[in-house]
Design a protein around this motif. Structure first.
Motif, PDB file in Angstrom:
ATOM      1  N   GLY A   8      37.077  40.302  43.847  1.00 30.42           N
ATOM      2  CA  GLY A   8      36.722  39.032  43.243  1.00 30.42           C
ATOM      3  C   GLY A   8      35.335  39.057  42.649  1.00 30.42           C
ATOM      4  O   GLY A   8      34.542  39.977  42.896  1.00 30.42           O
ATOM      5  N   GLY A   9      35.041  38.038  41.874  1.00 30.02           N
ATOM      6  CA  GLY A   9      33.727  37.924  41.269  1.00 30.02           C
ATOM      7  C   GLY A   9      32.689  37.407  42.252  1.00 30.02           C
ATOM      8  O   GLY A   9      32.953  37.256  43.447  1.00 30.02           O
TER       9      GLY A   9
ATOM     10  N   LEU B 205      40.526  37.303  45.490  1.00 31.57           N
ATOM     11  CA  LEU B 205      39.954  36.009  45.873  1.00 31.57           C
ATOM     12  C   LEU B 205      39.736  35.096  44.677  1.00 31.57           C
ATOM     13  O   LEU B 205      39.523  33.893  44.850  1.00 31.57           O
ATOM     14  CB  LEU B 205      38.642  36.229  46.631  1.00 31.57           C
ATOM     15  N   ASN B 206      39.787  35.661  43.470  1.00 33.44           N
ATOM     16  CA  ASN B 206      39.720  34.798  42.295  1.00 33.44           C
ATOM     17  C   ASN B 206      40.918  33.844  42.261  1.00 33.44           C
ATOM     18  O   ASN B 206      40.818  32.725  41.762  1.00 33.44           O
ATOM     19  CB  ASN B 206      39.720  35.643  41.016  1.00 33.44           C
TER      20      ASN B 206
ATOM     21  N   THR C  80      34.966  45.117  50.152  1.00 28.43           N
ATOM     22  CA  THR C  80      34.804  44.145  49.072  1.00 28.43           C
ATOM     23  C   THR C  80      34.391  44.878  47.803  1.00 28.43           C
ATOM     24  O   THR C  80      33.663  45.876  47.853  1.00 28.43           O
ATOM     25  CB  THR C  80      33.760  43.061  49.405  1.00 28.43           C
ATOM     26  N   THR C  81      34.843  44.377  46.664  1.00 24.77           N
ATOM     27  CA  THR C  81      34.515  45.050  45.411  1.00 24.77           C
ATOM     28  C   THR C  81      34.638  44.095  44.229  1.00 24.77           C
ATOM     29  O   THR C  81      35.415  43.127  44.253  1.00 24.77           O
ATOM     30  CB  THR C  81      35.451  46.259  45.189  1.00 24.77           C
ATOM     31  N   HIS C  82      33.862  44.399  43.194  1.00 24.11           N
ATOM     32  CA  HIS C  82      34.005  43.756  41.888  1.00 24.11           C
ATOM     33  C   HIS C  82      34.824  44.645  40.954  1.00 24.11           C
ATOM     34  O   HIS C  82      35.157  44.237  39.850  1.00 24.11           O
ATOM     35  CB  HIS C  82      32.638  43.537  41.231  1.00 24.11           C
TER      36      HIS C  82
ATOM     37  N   GLY D 221      33.565  34.478  47.982  1.00 24.89           N
ATOM     38  CA  GLY D 221      33.706  34.470  49.435  1.00 24.89           C
ATOM     39  C   GLY D 221      33.993  35.815  50.065  1.00 24.89           C
ATOM     40  O   GLY D 221      34.345  35.885  51.250  1.00 24.89           O
ATOM     41  N   LYS D 222      33.828  36.905  49.326  1.00 25.93           N
ATOM     42  CA  LYS D 222      34.134  38.240  49.859  1.00 25.93           C
ATOM     43  C   LYS D 222      33.250  38.576  51.058  1.00 25.93           C
ATOM     44  O   LYS D 222      33.753  38.964  52.124  1.00 25.93           O
ATOM     45  CB  LYS D 222      33.946  39.305  48.771  1.00 25.93           C
TER      46      LYS D 222
END
Length: 357
Positions: free
Chosen positions: A37-38, A350-351, A332-334, A42-43
């Motif tokens: 998610g960006g 999560l987006n 977690t990652t973008h 909430g990551k």
């Protein structure tokens, strides 16, 4: 142990949110969870909720509020809401891990006379709750079954299995986005916890190197449960960085008791303080797994792609399961490329959930 589910109520930005980490087709808990998610989706909050709750249950934290994570203040968790926060973790244990925890508990000196100690339960599915800073399980016996690694730590110096004790029980380990070259900064086998600076790292690596030399030269025979940690660490490092190797410890001309520690990239020799940002991002994982013999554990890694070029991201992702047995990784990652590189059932975008917060 593995996290099978997570529920967050009035916790930071989450109003009422549930996630299941169980594969719907197999019914098994996913060994890999990618939280994609960006910014501000909430990551990191999810990792903080897991580490603060499971950290207390396993004994790695004294209190949930002790979690040292930039931007995490438990007393502010419910500030946006009018109700107390609640974190619920569904934890799944293997039968083998539960049996080992009970065995180790029964062997720890003086536990039988300690009224606060209680024989761990044998429940394969347990719910942990974090409410108003306090972590609890449905029963004290279930709470004590999370302490298998703590029991192993108390036995490791006397038990014939030695370091192998840690293969059978797990804990939780976390790496925030500001991880350095010295991992969790915890020397749990020495019962001392403190900052692990580069000089301490150099000493540790030098000690491992001298021990490795004695083993390879036949001057020392490994006992049951002992490992050549220097060899394990170098093998992992060379797998992720082909053509790289350890040159080893070299005394300083200044006469300092702390030696330099050099590496080699196939062309040039360089000191450990001169590692690239990519090497520094990877080193905490391979160092901690070698030193602490991490198995059956929950590993939380924030901003996995930090300082790693795409090829190294994929190589590191593929190598993680080889670092230990039966571990579960939360990452977690973008990076869309990283999310696309794993099975879709492992990815939680999560987006897609933002409208539910």
């Amino acid at each position: 142990m593995k996290v099978a589910s997570l529920s967050l109520k009035y916790f930071k930005k989450f109003h009422d949110h549930e996630l299941s980490f169980v594969n719907e087709e197999t019914g098994e808990v996913n060994d890999l969870v990618i939280l994609y998610g960006g910014n501000a989706t909430g990551k990191s909050t999810i990792l903080q909720a897991i580490s603060s709750t499971l950290g207390v249950a396993t004994g790695r934290l004294r209190r949930a509020s002790d979690l040292d994570w930039p931007g995490f203040y438990l007393e502010l968790a419910a500030r946006s809401w009018q109700f107390p926060y609640e974190v619920l973790l569904g934890i799944n244990f293997s039968a083998a891990e539960l049996a080992a925890a009970c065995d180790y508990f029964s062997r720890v000196p003086d536990f039988a006379e300690n009224p606060e100690a209680l024989l761990p339960s044998q429940e394969q599915d347990v719910t942990l709750t974090l409410v108003e800073g306090k972590v609890s399980a449905p029963s004290r016996g279930q709470y004590f079954q999370f302490r298998g690694r703590e029991y192993a730590r108390k036995l490791v110096r006397q038990a014939p299995e030695g370091f192998d004790l840690f293969k059978n029980v797990g804990s939780v380990f976390w790496y925030n986005e500001f991880r350095g070259s010295t991992g969790l900064s915890v020397d749990e086998h020495d019962d001392r916890k403190g900052n692990f600076d580069e000089n301490m790292l150099r000493r540790r690596l030098a000690d491992w190197m001298y021990f490795h030399q004695r083993v390879t030269e036949g001057r020392y025979q490994l006992r049951p449960g002992q490992r050549d940690l220097y060899s394990d660490l170098e093998r992992a490092f060379k797998t992720l960085f082909p053509n790289h190797s350890f040159e080893g410890a070299v005394p300083r001309e200044s006469g300092s008791e702390v030696p330099w520690f050099f590496l080699y990239d196939g062309k040039n020799q360089y000191e450990i303080a001169e590692m690239s940002s990519g090497e520094r991002a990877v080193f905490p994982f391979i160092f901690d797994f070698a030193f602490m013999n991490i198995h059956n554990s929950v590993i939380l890694i924030d901003e996995f792609e930090q300082h790693l070029h795409p090829e190294l991201q994929i190589a590191m992702l593929e190598y993680l399961p080889k670092l230990g047995l039966n571990n579960q990784f939360f990452i977690t990652t973008h990076s869309e490329a990283l999310a696309d590189a794993v099975p879709p059932e492992c990815v939680y975008d999560l987006n897609d959930y933002e409208e539910d917060y």
